[in-house]
Design a protein around this motif. Structure first.
Motif, PDB file in Angstrom:
ATOM      1  N   CYS A 158     -32.228  44.349 -10.853  1.00  0.00           N
ATOM      2  CA  CYS A 158     -33.304  45.270 -10.477  1.00  0.00           C
ATOM      3  C   CYS A 158     -34.685  44.635 -10.444  1.00  0.00           C
ATOM      4  O   CYS A 158     -35.693  45.337 -10.274  1.00  0.00           O
ATOM      5  CB  CYS A 158     -33.307  46.464 -11.443  1.00  0.00           C
ATOM      6  SG  CYS A 158     -31.832  47.499 -11.311  1.00  0.00           S
ATOM      7  N   HIS A 159     -34.752  43.299 -10.641  1.00  0.00           N
ATOM      8  CA  HIS A 159     -36.034  42.583 -10.600  1.00  0.00           C
ATOM      9  C   HIS A 159     -36.995  43.086 -11.670  1.00  0.00           C
ATOM     10  O   HIS A 159     -38.179  43.319 -11.401  1.00  0.00           O
ATOM     11  CB  HIS A 159     -36.690  42.694  -9.216  1.00  0.00           C
ATOM     12  CG  HIS A 159     -35.891  42.068  -8.122  1.00  0.00           C
ATOM     13  ND1 HIS A 159     -36.253  42.151  -6.791  1.00  0.00           N
ATOM     14  CD2 HIS A 159     -34.729  41.357  -8.151  1.00  0.00           C
ATOM     15  CE1 HIS A 159     -35.357  41.516  -6.063  1.00  0.00           C
ATOM     16  NE2 HIS A 159     -34.424  41.033  -6.872  1.00  0.00           N
ATOM     17  N   LYS A 160     -36.454  43.255 -12.868  1.00  0.00           N
ATOM     18  CA  LYS A 160     -37.263  43.687 -14.011  1.00  0.00           C
ATOM     19  C   LYS A 160     -37.311  42.563 -15.048  1.00  0.00           C
ATOM     20  O   LYS A 160     -36.649  41.540 -14.909  1.00  0.00           O
ATOM     21  CB  LYS A 160     -36.694  44.966 -14.634  1.00  0.00           C
ATOM     22  CG  LYS A 160     -36.557  46.125 -13.654  1.00  0.00           C
ATOM     23  CD  LYS A 160     -37.884  46.485 -13.009  1.00  0.00           C
ATOM     24  CE  LYS A 160     -37.714  47.548 -11.944  1.00  0.00           C
ATOM     25  NZ  LYS A 160     -38.964  47.760 -11.172  1.00  0.00           N
ATOM     26  N   GLY A 161     -38.102  42.788 -16.093  1.00  0.00           N
ATOM     27  CA  GLY A 161     -38.232  41.793 -17.139  1.00  0.00           C
ATOM     28  C   GLY A 161     -37.577  42.244 -18.431  1.00  0.00           C
ATOM     29  O   GLY A 161     -37.845  43.347 -18.925  1.00  0.00           O
ATOM     30  N   TRP A 162     -36.711  41.400 -18.992  1.00  0.00           N
ATOM     31  CA  TRP A 162     -36.001  41.676 -20.248  1.00  0.00           C
ATOM     32  C   TRP A 162     -36.260  40.531 -21.212  1.00  0.00           C
ATOM     33  O   TRP A 162     -36.177  39.355 -20.846  1.00  0.00           O
ATOM     34  CB  TRP A 162     -34.506  41.813 -19.986  1.00  0.00           C
ATOM     35  CG  TRP A 162     -33.598  41.510 -21.157  1.00  0.00           C
ATOM     36  CD1 TRP A 162     -32.804  40.402 -21.316  1.00  0.00           C
ATOM     37  CD2 TRP A 162     -33.368  42.314 -22.320  1.00  0.00           C
ATOM     38  NE1 TRP A 162     -32.102  40.463 -22.486  1.00  0.00           N
ATOM     39  CE2 TRP A 162     -32.425  41.629 -23.142  1.00  0.00           C
ATOM     40  CE3 TRP A 162     -33.856  43.535 -22.763  1.00  0.00           C
ATOM     41  CZ2 TRP A 162     -31.977  42.132 -24.359  1.00  0.00           C
ATOM     42  CZ3 TRP A 162     -33.409  44.039 -23.979  1.00  0.00           C
ATOM     43  CH2 TRP A 162     -32.486  43.350 -24.766  1.00  0.00           C
ATOM     44  N   MET A 163     -36.570  40.860 -22.464  1.00  0.00           N
ATOM     45  CA  MET A 163     -36.769  39.858 -23.497  1.00  0.00           C
ATOM     46  C   MET A 163     -36.008  40.274 -24.739  1.00  0.00           C
ATOM     47  O   MET A 163     -36.214  41.374 -25.262  1.00  0.00           O
ATOM     48  CB  MET A 163     -38.256  39.698 -23.820  1.00  0.00           C
ATOM     49  CG  MET A 163     -38.537  38.720 -24.957  1.00  0.00           C
ATOM     50  SD  MET A 163     -40.319  38.459 -25.245  1.00  0.00           S
ATOM     51  CE  MET A 163     -40.690  37.314 -23.904  1.00  0.00           C
ATOM     52  N   CYS A 164     -35.129  39.393 -25.213  1.00  0.00           N
ATOM     53  CA  CYS A 164     -34.339  39.650 -26.420  1.00  0.00           C
ATOM     54  C   CYS A 164     -34.961  38.885 -27.581  1.00  0.00           C
ATOM     55  O   CYS A 164     -35.151  37.668 -27.502  1.00  0.00           O
ATOM     56  CB  CYS A 164     -32.890  39.210 -26.206  1.00  0.00           C
ATOM     57  SG  CYS A 164     -31.832  39.469 -27.645  1.00  0.00           S
ATOM     58  N   LEU A 165     -35.268  39.599 -28.660  1.00  0.00           N
ATOM     59  CA  LEU A 165     -35.908  39.019 -29.829  1.00  0.00           C
ATOM     60  C   LEU A 165     -34.925  38.935 -30.988  1.00  0.00           C
ATOM     61  O   LEU A 165     -34.064  39.800 -31.136  1.00  0.00           O
ATOM     62  CB  LEU A 165     -37.119  39.854 -30.250  1.00  0.00           C
ATOM     63  CG  LEU A 165     -38.195  40.069 -29.192  1.00  0.00           C
ATOM     64  CD1 LEU A 165     -39.276  40.997 -29.713  1.00  0.00           C
ATOM     65  CD2 LEU A 165     -38.797  38.740 -28.761  1.00  0.00           C
ATOM     66  N   ILE A 166     -35.067  37.918 -31.811  1.00  0.00           N
ATOM     67  CA  ILE A 166     -34.254  37.779 -33.019  1.00  0.00           C
ATOM     68  C   ILE A 166     -35.181  37.425 -34.183  1.00  0.00           C
ATOM     69  O   ILE A 166     -36.312  36.969 -33.992  1.00  0.00           O
ATOM     70  CB  ILE A 166     -33.145  36.710 -32.866  1.00  0.00           C
ATOM     71  CG1 ILE A 166     -33.737  35.354 -32.456  1.00  0.00           C
ATOM     72  CG2 ILE A 166     -32.102  37.171 -31.862  1.00  0.00           C
ATOM     73  CD1 ILE A 166     -32.716  34.242 -32.370  1.00  0.00           C
ATOM     74  N   GLY A 167     -34.677  37.645 -35.404  1.00  0.00           N
ATOM     75  CA  GLY A 167     -35.449  37.337 -36.601  1.00  0.00           C
ATOM     76  C   GLY A 167     -36.712  38.159 -36.725  1.00  0.00           C
ATOM     77  O   GLY A 167     -37.706  37.707 -37.315  1.00  0.00           O
ATOM     78  N   CYS A 168     -36.686  39.387 -36.223  1.00  0.00           N
ATOM     79  CA  CYS A 168     -37.914  40.155 -36.055  1.00  0.00           C
ATOM     80  C   CYS A 168     -38.000  41.367 -36.989  1.00  0.00           C
ATOM     81  O   CYS A 168     -38.992  42.091 -36.952  1.00  0.00           O
ATOM     82  CB  CYS A 168     -38.007  40.627 -34.603  1.00  0.00           C
ATOM     83  SG  CYS A 168     -39.674  40.858 -33.982  1.00  0.00           S
ATOM     84  N   VAL A 169     -36.992  41.604 -37.806  1.00  0.00           N
ATOM     85  CA  VAL A 169     -37.004  42.797 -38.658  1.00  0.00           C
ATOM     86  C   VAL A 169     -38.160  42.758 -39.649  1.00  0.00           C
ATOM     87  O   VAL A 169     -38.740  43.795 -39.983  1.00  0.00           O
ATOM     88  CB  VAL A 169     -35.650  42.943 -39.400  1.00  0.00           C
ATOM     89  CG1 VAL A 169     -35.710  44.107 -40.392  1.00  0.00           C
ATOM     90  CG2 VAL A 169     -34.522  43.173 -38.399  1.00  0.00           C
ATOM     91  N   LYS A 170     -38.524  41.586 -40.108  1.00  0.00           N
ATOM     92  CA  LYS A 170     -39.575  41.460 -41.113  1.00  0.00           C
ATOM     93  C   LYS A 170     -40.949  41.154 -40.518  1.00  0.00           C
ATOM     94  O   LYS A 170     -41.848  40.674 -41.213  1.00  0.00           O
ATOM     95  CB  LYS A 170     -39.191  40.383 -42.136  1.00  0.00           C
ATOM     96  CG  LYS A 170     -37.972  40.753 -42.984  1.00  0.00           C
ATOM     97  CD  LYS A 170     -37.733  39.754 -44.088  1.00  0.00           C
ATOM     98  CE  LYS A 170     -36.520  40.125 -44.926  1.00  0.00           C
ATOM     99  NZ  LYS A 170     -36.689  41.419 -45.609  1.00  0.00           N
ATOM    100  N   VAL A 171     -41.123  41.440 -39.233  1.00  0.00           N
ATOM    101  CA  VAL A 171     -42.437  41.215 -38.643  1.00  0.00           C
ATOM    102  C   VAL A 171     -43.478  42.068 -39.365  1.00  0.00           C
ATOM    103  O   VAL A 171     -43.250  43.225 -39.696  1.00  0.00           O
ATOM    104  CB  VAL A 171     -42.420  41.546 -37.134  1.00  0.00           C
ATOM    105  CG1 VAL A 171     -42.172  43.020 -36.871  1.00  0.00           C
ATOM    106  CG2 VAL A 171     -43.709  41.093 -36.469  1.00  0.00           C
ATOM    107  N   LYS A 172     -44.639  41.494 -39.637  1.00  0.00           N
ATOM    108  CA  LYS A 172     -45.686  42.166 -40.388  1.00  0.00           C
ATOM    109  C   LYS A 172     -46.520  43.068 -39.483  1.00  0.00           C
ATOM    110  O   LYS A 172     -46.755  42.746 -38.312  1.00  0.00           O
ATOM    111  CB  LYS A 172     -46.609  41.134 -41.057  1.00  0.00           C
ATOM    112  CG  LYS A 172     -45.918  40.278 -42.107  1.00  0.00           C
ATOM    113  CD  LYS A 172     -45.450  41.114 -43.285  1.00  0.00           C
ATOM    114  CE  LYS A 172     -44.858  40.256 -44.392  1.00  0.00           C
ATOM    115  NZ  LYS A 172     -44.338  41.073 -45.510  1.00  0.00           N
TER     116      LYS A 172
END
Length: 419
Positions: free
Chosen positions: A132-146
């Motif tokens: 669909c010509h969209k942008g997807w970003m998968c994040l990891i290690g992010c549960v403890k982001v401040k």
């Protein structure tokens, strides 16, 4: 005798539990609980009301085991709003089209709760971005982001970008790719380049990506949940997938862990790791030791009150953010809703192309022993099951409310499709 400062801190902690749920009913997500304690006269409990609205007799009555004032009301209007189609067209980079409710570009955040078909959904969003010509970003290690990190203009620490797919620009990156365009994430990156972020992070992590221009939160959250017993068992199987344990060994392991946790008055509340905002999680962490020393007036143990308060805050967050709720037990319905939201303006050709890319994708079993077989075996032990049920009861509180949201959203989707 405790010094005055210590007594004051304990008084604040004691008040924290009594106002924590009301916290989400205040005017702002970002007012600290300590401020609320100092201004309790401004906080009034919600007015008595009818139980959560239902669209069919099959919906869970989430008020049956808790007084109504503890649960936010979820209405058919909210359900219809949650599943409104994104205004963009699949296959065209028309990112600038504003959502008529938020007056902002459409931006989605998939909160991947542990063991809730995340592999299936990550694959779907990756393929969706490509087709669909969209942008997807998968994040990891992010549960403890401040919270300070996501409010700043800097990188979200300690989040890492696992992979990116931007179909519009033909960008595809994996962690470890040399000369990456998107090695990290901050508030600017998703605002300018990404339509959907996803991964193990807390609800509200993307709150500062877009400016709030209406009463409707501009970030549209997607949350999948799963029966807590199934999810707990699936987590153990994933943990033990290299050990080749047989069914009897897995069952004995689970019984031992659950009984040991209950002997310590512990409760399983894994969902709260994802359904509390970064700000809320930091406050609970800051005062956890003191909170667990406060004797509740509710008849619960301190650990029970702690787990219940976190669960209720999680439920309020689901309602406040009006998340699109999928349930792994109703995966076909859940994916139908996602496609309704993301593919409403797609051509038949694009839909068929996406189906080809995602055909056969399913969440993984983590062991030669299945989740269903373990749960079935556990249910044969009538002495153990009440202990297990008590252990996951606050997870079940969240799950029941989420199921009700899902059923109402699905019902509204079917009604809109038929109108």
């Amino acid at each position: 005798m405790k010094p005055p400062a210590a007594n004051k801190r304990r008084a604040i902690v004691a008040s924290f539990l009594s106002v924590a749920v009301v916290y989400l009913l205040s005017a702002s997500f970002l007012v600290s609980s300590l401020d609320l304690v100092q201004h309790q006269s401004l906080l009034q409990p919600p007015a008595p009301s009818n139980k959560v609205s239902r669209e069919s007799d099959s919906h869970h009555d989430v008020g049956s085991s808790n007084s109504d004032h503890e649960m936010p009301i979820y209405t058919t209007e909210m359900a219809a709003q949650a599943i409104r189609p994104a205004p963009w067209t699949c296959g065209h980079p028309n990112k600038a089209i504003a959502d008529p409710l938020t007056h902002q570009q459409s931006f989605f955040a998939f909160v991947h709760i542990y063991k809730t078909a995340g592999s299936t959904l990550r694959s779907f969003f990756h393929a969706y971005a490509y087709v669909c010509h969209k942008g997807w970003m998968c994040l990891i290690g992010c549960v403890k982001v401040k919270s300070s990190s996501i409010q700043s203009q800097g990188e979200w620490e300690p989040c890492r970008v696992k992979n990116v797919m931007i179909g519009e620009d033909n960008v595809m990156e994996e962690e470890g790719t040399e000369d990456r365009q998107y090695p990290s994430v901050n508030n600017t990156v998703p605002k300018n380049n990404i339509d959907i972020i996803g991964g193990h992070f807390r609800i509200g992590t993307g709150d500062y990506v877009l400016e709030k221009k209406s009463d409707i939160h501009p970030v549209r959250h997607i949350v999948f949940l799963r029966d807590p017993m199934d999810r707990f068992v699936s987590g153990i199987l994933y943990e033990r997938h290299r050990d080749n344990d047989n069914l009897a060994q897995i069952v004995d392991l689970i019984k031992g862990r659950v009984r040991g946790s209950r002997a310590a008055n512990d409760y399983w509340d894994k969902s709260s790791n994802y359904l509390l905002t970064p700000e809320q999680a930091e406050e609970f962490e800051s005062y956890q030791s003191e909170l667990l020393e406060v004797t509740p007036t509710s008849g619960l143990t301190p650990k029970g009150q702690f787990a219940k308060t976190r669960a209720l805050l999680a439920i309020h967050n689901l309602a406040r953010y009006n998340a699109i709720v999928g349930m792994t037990e109703r995966m076909d319905e859940s994916m139908e809703m996602l496609k309704h939201v993301l593919l409403a303006l797609a051509s038949e050709e694009k839909i068929e192309q996406l189906e080809r890319y995602t055909n056969g994708t399913k969440h993984n079993e983590s062991n030669k022993v299945s989740t269903a077989s373990v749960v079935e075996e556990l249910k044969k032990d009538t002495d153990f099951m009440p202990v297990f049920d008590e252990y996951v009861k606050y997870e079940r509180m969240i799950n029941d409310y989420a199921m009700n949201m899902h059923l109402m959203q699905y019902s509204q989707m079917k009604q809109s499709a038929g109108s």
